[in-house]
Design an enzyme around this catalytic site. Structure first.
Site, mmCIF file in Angstrom:
data_model
loop_
_atom_site.group_PDB
_atom_site.id
_atom_site.type_symbol
_atom_site.label_atom_id
_atom_site.label_comp_id
_atom_site.label_asym_id
_atom_site.label_seq_id
_atom_site.Cartn_x
_atom_site.Cartn_y
_atom_site.Cartn_z
ATOM 1 N N ARG A 229 -69.068 38.711 7.725
ATOM 2 C CA ARG A 229 -68.071 39.377 8.562
ATOM 3 C C ARG A 229 -68.758 39.984 9.776
ATOM 4 N NH1 ARG A 229 -65.002 36.664 6.279
ATOM 5 N NH2 ARG A 229 -63.242 37.257 4.958
ATOM 6 N N GLU A 257 -62.008 37.772 16.764
ATOM 7 C CA GLU A 257 -61.806 36.332 16.574
ATOM 8 C C GLU A 257 -60.329 35.996 16.834
ATOM 9 O OE1 GLU A 257 -63.327 34.972 12.760
ATOM 10 O OE2 GLU A 257 -61.638 33.587 12.604
ATOM 11 N N HIS A 280 -65.890 30.215 12.668
ATOM 12 C CA HIS A 280 -65.439 30.722 11.348
ATOM 13 C C HIS A 280 -64.985 29.548 10.453
ATOM 14 C CE1 HIS A 280 -63.642 34.379 9.025
ATOM 15 N NE2 HIS A 280 -64.188 33.488 8.208
HETATM 16 C C1 3PG Z 1 -63.303 33.987 3.135
HETATM 17 O O1 3PG Z 1 -63.219 35.212 3.167
HETATM 18 O O2 3PG Z 1 -63.035 33.340 2.100
HETATM 19 C C2 3PG Z 1 -63.747 33.234 4.360
HETATM 20 O O3 3PG Z 1 -64.003 34.089 5.410
HETATM 21 C C3 3PG Z 1 -62.789 32.119 4.735
HETATM 22 O O4 3PG Z 1 -61.829 32.449 5.645
HETATM 23 P P1 3PG Z 1 -60.716 31.352 6.101
HETATM 24 O O5 3PG Z 1 -59.921 31.002 4.911
HETATM 25 O O6 3PG Z 1 -59.921 32.110 7.118
HETATM 26 O O7 3PG Z 1 -61.434 30.191 6.660
#
Ligand code: 3PG
Length: 396
Positions: A229, A257, A280
């Site tokens: 994060r 983001e 991400h």
């Molecule tokens: C999580 O917390 O599992 C990851 O950051 C994945 O995030 P996303 O599903 O938004 O790709």
């Protein structure tokens, strides 16, 4: 009335069908944003999100919402304190995308060492630069510090060991049943590490963890990987560490983001050659998305069929209960009511209660967690009921 499930982010089609086959009404609106959610989630029972923010407004506006599932690991996009106030369960899918995130973390380490993104950009711009890009060090024998050795950190460790790295982990400690982050000894760990990789959740304890002080412990020219994060890193301190120590950084997460899957973006990090950013995508492999979706379906089916919540994250970890009362009784109407009335008359608060039936349905066992002690006289009164088989009481 059918249970209504709103899926507010991208979700594999075959798992949506599985929910429909389970006689649930499924509303699939993958393009919803946080501003649309208060209206869209108003009359649903179960809400499934990936990255969409579930604000206090969405929670307060809901009439029937009973369960929010984060189809992923981190739950920082859900306003949990608002959910607590309305008694809405929040669950997640821990471990389901760990391998995908670990693979990306390792990929980013190799990318930093070999400068793969710069190689590609130069080639696309018509430049051949074997001279410059032959200056990589190699990962073999390097020291890796894994900060946060949960599901993801463990997967990174396995892969790093296979690459011949020396791996150190900074784990999460538990004190009195409450998970706390133990960040002592970072002054000893960080100076050893050629590469540091972060695998912690965003919590008040981890916010801004990588600050001027921790960057001060890092080796000059070392790498920092963040696939967890953005909030874990103090951005100003990072920019300073890049300048002063030539720290090189690869991150899959950034501040602010975009909520949308594709958008234009402007960031002060764009023009810094020492920083690689990915979009991400840590959890975004087919394998991980299917594993997360399948776990989400399991949580929903369990909840609908039995009321049990797997991976329930907002269940209180600290209880005010200091005593446990266990009553074995014949499974008949009114038995528990007689026990409860004795407890109520003494103004003792029951914090938690569970009644389980033995095979055959004749006898049941009721376990209560209480705030105050039950007296011998109360136990005597309870035992006077001929349908009570036994009463035991302990301090917990
Ligand atoms: C999580 O917390 O599992 C990851 O950051 C994945 O995030 P996303 O599903 O938004 O790709």
């Amino acid at each position: 009335m059918k249970v209504k499930v709103l899926i507010a982010d991208k979700f594999p089609e075959r798992y949506i069908q599985e929910l429909k086959d389970y006689e649930l009404e499924v509303i699939y609106l993958p393009k919803l944003g946080e501003n649309d959610l208060p209206q869209a989630a108003k009359e649903v029972d179960i809400l499934v999100v990936r990255s969409t923010n579930v604000t206090s407004e969405a929670i307060e506006n809901s009439i029937r919402l009973n369960l929010i599932i984060r189809a992923g690991a981190g739950v920082n996009n859900i306003n949990i304190s608002a959910a607590n106030k309305k008694g809405i369960y929040v669950a997640n899918c821990p471990g389901m995308n760990s391998i995908a995130v670990a693979e990306l973390a390792i990929g980013l380490m190799i990318s930093l060492d070999r400068r793969i993104p710069d190689n590609v950009i130069d080639f696309r711009n018509g430049k051949w630069n074997k001279g410059e890009y032959s200056k990589a060090e190699g990962l073999y024998g390097k020291t890796l510090g894994i900060i946060g050795v949960g599901n993801i950190g463990k997967e990174v460790a396995k892969r790093a060991v296979a690459l011949g790295m020396n791996v150190y982990g900074k784990d999460i400690s538990r004190i009195e049943g409450v998970a706390i982050k133990d960040f002592s000894e970072m002054d000893q760990l960080l100076p050893l590490c050629d590469i540091v990789t972060l695998h912690l959740p965003a919590t008040p304890q981890t916010k801004g963890l990588f600050n001027k002080k921790l960057f001060g412990f890092m080796k000059p020219n070392s790498f920092l990987i963040n696939t967890a994060r953005a909030d874990l890193i103090d951005q100003e301190a990072l920019l300073e560490a890049i300048k002063e120590k030539n720290i090189r950084v690869a991150m899959d997460v950034i501040k602010n983001e975009p909520e949308e899957k594709s958008a234009n973006i402007k960031s002060p990090l764009q023009s810094i050659p020492n920083i690689y950013i990915t979009h991400h995508i840590g959890a975004s492999t087919e394998q991980a998305q299917n594993a997360v979706a399948s776990e989400t379906i399991r949580i929903i089916k369990d909840f609908v069929s039995s009321g049990i919540i797997a991976h329930w994250v907002n269940r209180s970890k600290i209880s005010d209960a200091h005593y446990q009362l266990v009553v074995k009784h014949y499974d008949k109407p009114g038995v528990l009511a007689s026990i409860m009335s004795i407890i109520r008359d003494r103004q003792i608060n029951i914090e938690e209660i569970e009644n389980i039936i033995f095979d055959g349905g004749v006898v049941a066992c009721c376990t209560m967690k209480l705030k105050s002690e039950v007296t011998t006289e109360m136990i005597k009164l309870m035992n006077e009921n001929p349908d009570v088989l036994s009463v035991s009481h302990i301090a917990i």
